[in-house]
Design an enzyme around this catalytic site. Structure first.
Site, PDB file in Angstrom:
ATOM      1  N   LYS A 199       0.844  -1.196   0.000  1.00 28.24           N
ATOM      2  CA  LYS A 199       0.000   0.000   0.000  1.00 28.24           C
ATOM      3  C   LYS A 199       0.882   1.250   0.000  1.00 28.24           C
ATOM      4  O   LYS A 199       1.470   1.599   0.997  1.00 28.24           O
ATOM      5  CB  LYS A 199      -0.936   0.021   1.215  1.00 28.24           C
ATOM      6  CG  LYS A 199      -2.184   0.778   0.864  1.00 28.24           C
ATOM      7  CD  LYS A 199      -2.652   1.932   1.672  1.00 28.24           C
ATOM      8  CE  LYS A 199      -1.950   2.854   2.508  1.00 28.24           C
ATOM      9  NZ  LYS A 199      -1.785   4.198   1.912  1.00 28.24           N
ATOM     10  N   GLY A 229      -4.635   3.848  -1.910  1.00 27.74           N
ATOM     11  CA  GLY A 229      -5.746   4.341  -1.100  1.00 27.74           C
ATOM     12  C   GLY A 229      -5.255   4.977   0.177  1.00 27.74           C
ATOM     13  O   GLY A 229      -4.043   5.169   0.360  1.00 27.74           O
ATOM     14  N   GLY A 235      -4.984   0.832   4.317  1.00 28.84           N
ATOM     15  CA  GLY A 235      -3.865   0.382   5.153  1.00 28.84           C
ATOM     16  C   GLY A 235      -4.345  -0.484   6.294  1.00 28.84           C
ATOM     17  O   GLY A 235      -3.845  -1.591   6.518  1.00 28.84           O
ATOM     18  N   GLU A 273       9.272   0.860  10.977  1.00 27.66           N
ATOM     19  CA  GLU A 273      10.330   1.859  10.772  1.00 27.66           C
ATOM     20  C   GLU A 273       9.649   3.201  10.997  1.00 27.66           C
ATOM     21  O   GLU A 273       8.868   3.645  10.161  1.00 27.66           O
ATOM     22  CB  GLU A 273      10.811   1.733   9.320  1.00 27.66           C
ATOM     23  CG  GLU A 273      12.185   2.242   9.071  1.00 27.66           C
ATOM     24  CD  GLU A 273      13.237   1.296   9.614  1.00 27.66           C
ATOM     25  OE1 GLU A 273      13.881   1.681  10.589  1.00 27.66           O
ATOM     26  OE2 GLU A 273      13.393   0.186   9.069  1.00 27.66           O
ATOM     27  N   CYS A 307      13.231  10.242   7.790  1.00 23.87           N
ATOM     28  CA  CYS A 307      13.068   9.761   9.166  1.00 23.87           C
ATOM     29  C   CYS A 307      14.370   9.894   9.928  1.00 23.87           C
ATOM     30  O   CYS A 307      14.372  10.111  11.133  1.00 23.87           O
ATOM     31  CB  CYS A 307      12.555   8.331   9.175  1.00 23.87           C
ATOM     32  SG  CYS A 307      13.436   7.225   8.089  1.00 23.87           S
ATOM     33  N   GLU A 408       8.901  15.086  15.920  1.00 24.07           N
ATOM     34  CA  GLU A 408       9.462  15.077  14.568  1.00 24.07           C
ATOM     35  C   GLU A 408       8.736  16.130  13.726  1.00 24.07           C
ATOM     36  O   GLU A 408       7.522  16.073  13.579  1.00 24.07           O
ATOM     37  CB  GLU A 408       9.244  13.683  13.969  1.00 24.07           C
ATOM     38  CG  GLU A 408       9.818  13.508  12.595  1.00 24.07           C
ATOM     39  CD  GLU A 408       9.645  12.073  12.101  1.00 24.07           C
ATOM     40  OE1 GLU A 408       8.519  11.557  12.130  1.00 24.07           O
ATOM     41  OE2 GLU A 408      10.643  11.486  11.658  1.00 24.07           O
TER      42      GLU A 408
END
Ligand code: NAI
Ligand code: MG
Length: 505
Positions: A199, A229, A235, A273, A307, A408
């Site tokens: 996905k 999607g 998901g 992750e 990231c 973040e």
């Protein structure tokens, strides 16, 4: 800071025209779901729009997959596994992976342009993404033949420890490195012998769809399925599906926690992750020019949408003034503009939502008395007003427990802290929930190794940043994730161990 266009008028005509022409050339023919080797509409018949963040114009309508589509894809994947893919030995799979790598390489320019259109990243960086995507497939093609199991024998038994693929896995990826993240997921899954349902992120579905077109003749039908999607619609059903035996997710820590909970329903294996807030530690001996380059790349590469971005700078007092001055000069010299042009250093963020999110953190920092050494807003250049641009920003003087330091931001924003006492500095460097990466810059080998061991994170660079070589495991400590990518560990994450104990009595 400079933009390439001499006037707003140029940008208003030239840039959209360049983007339209490029889109006409590279948007994939199929923007529907890819299930069982066929491009098909979503069960509901609905679509969503993916936009170009440079122009905020529509790029394409893409199939809006939901649970019914995920179910179809999982079924197709099991069918492919049972009837064909499980019969491929490691040599067969190696050949498939190498062919995928060659195909990606042969389409580097087109894929890089597509990535730049859908994500906004500079074309030079998109090109690096595409090359390293091909390398992922080559790396796993290389190690798959070594994946041979173990034996343990004694007088009474002959024990074999073998690995088996899970069968069907689910893979959910983000928008910051769309094709690269697809490759980080697909290559080990296929190498290990699994079929997969992938996905892509709703902001950037196009390169995964183009990859599906490109590998359609290479991979048997149903081995790779792509369900485009939204997270909650396409998901989530993948994470809850009882026939999906492993879920690999890259994205925010908040969603990662949700994925973990959903996977628990069926005791589905997971790797995650997640986000980061990585420190870079500067010792007083550094060469200022070299350090400036590394720091700048650590935070501004991919517009800060990494990231592993080095987003908290701990600079020793003795070199702080010189280094921060050089960083500001470097930012002033950056070219911000059309990411399709080779000379562009910084493109737009991926979406208006991401711009708003970054600006909220900047507002909070301003309210808390943060000192903006440079940047802090959208560029006021009219030529950039249509795109999702945010200025490269340096902030000093925030408390380390401020929300903009702890969370973040995922934008071109670096927070600066000066230090003189190593222990106090390291305590702050580790005072975040994340633990993905870190950087240490010094020529003092003892200091470098000490700091690398003291930083609580899964990946430390000494005198470089962002260099992710296949073979060196990448993944997080603390709330930055579970599991490792880019390495033999990754192959293990896509396999389950079976012990066969044969009695010799
Ligand atoms: P996100 O975590 O919502 O999206 C990542 C992927 O997860 C997308 O494919 C999305 O459709 C999917 N997803 C969303 N909700 C889901 C659910 N309930 N179940 C299964 N899949 C789901 O990240 P988002 O909202 O795009 O960005 C928010 C923040 O997350 C960013 O500002 C950044 O801080 C962080 N992020 C970190 C990334 C990383 O590489 N570690 C990548 C993308 C975002
Ligand atoms: Mg897009």
């Amino acid at each position: 800071m400079s933009s390439q266009s001499n006037s707003a008028d140029d940008h208003l005509t030239e840039v959209p025209e360049r983007h339209r022409e490029t889109a006409d050339a590279v948007i994939p023919e199929h923007t529907s779901l890819y299930i069982g080797g066929e491009f098909i509409d979503s069960d509901s018949g609905e679509t969503f729009t993916t936009t170009d963040p440079t122009t905020n114009q529509k790029l394409a309508s893409v199939a809006r997959g939901t649970e019914a589509d995920v179910n179809r894809a999982v079924e197709a994947a099991w069918d492919a596994f049972d009837t064909e893919w499980s019969g491929y030995d490691s040599g067969d799979r190696q050949r498939v992976l190498l062919e995928i790598a060659d195909t990606i390489d042969a389409h580097t320019e087109e894929l890089a342009q597509l990535e730049t259109l859908d994500n906004g990243k500079p074309i030079t960086e998109a090109t690096i993404d595409i090359r390293s995507s091909a390398e992922q497939f080559r790396y796993f093609a290389g190690i798959v033949r070594e994946n041979s199991g173990e034996t343990m024998t004694d007088d009474t038994r002959y024990g074999q420890v073998i690995t088996e693929p899970y069968g069907v896995v689910g893979q959910i990826i983000p928008w910051n490195f769309p094709l690269m993240m697809a490759s980080w997921k697909l290559a080990p899954a296929l190498a290990a012998g699994n079929c997969t349902v992938l996905k892509p992120a709703e902001q950037t579905p196009l390169s995964a769809l183009r990859l599906a077109e490109l590998i359609d003749d290479i991979v048997p039908d149903g081995v790779v399925n792509v369900v485009t999607g939204f997270g909650d619609e396409a998901g989530e059903p993948l994470t809850r599906h009882p026939d999906v035996r492993k879920v690999a997710f890259t994205g925010s820590t908040a969603v990662g926690k949700q994925v973990m909970k959903n996977a628990a329903e069926n005791v589905t294996d997971i790797t995650l992750e997640l986000g980061g807030k990585s420190p870079i530690v500067i010792f007083p001996d550094v060469d200022v020019a070299k350090a400036t380059q590394l720091i700048s790349a650590a935070i501004f590469y991919n517009t800060g949408e990494c990231c592993e971005a080095g987003s908290r700078l701990f600079v020793h007092e003795d070199v702080a003034d010189g280094l921060l001055g050089a960083l500001v000069d470097g930012i002033d010299a950056m070219t911000i503009g059309d990411p399709l042009l080779e000379e562009t250093d910084l493109g737009p963020k991926v979406s208006t939502e991401q711009v708003d999110r970054t600006l909220e953190y900047l507002d909070a920092a301003r309210e808390a008395g943060g000192e903006f050494l440079v940047g802090g807003d959208r560029p006021d250049d009219a030529a950039l007003s249509d795109g999702c641009y945010v200025e490269p920003t340096l902030i000093e003087g925030l408390d380390h427990d401020h929300v903009a330091v702890q969370e973040e931001i995922f934008g071109p924003v670096l927070e600066v802290f000066r230090w003189d006492d190593y222990e106090t500095m390291m305590e702050l460097a580790n005072d975040v929930d994340y633990g993905l990466a870190g950087g240490v810059i010094t020529d003092d080998i003892t200091q470098a190794n000490r700091a690398a061991r003291d930083i609580q994170a899964g990946y430390i660079w000494i005198n470089s940043y962002h260099d992710l070589a296949p073979g060196l495991p990448f993944g997080g400590h603390k709330q930055s994730g579970i599991g490792r990518e880019l390495s033999a560990d990754t192959l293990d994450h896509y396999q389950q161990t079976k012990t066969i104990n044969l009695s010799l009595r």
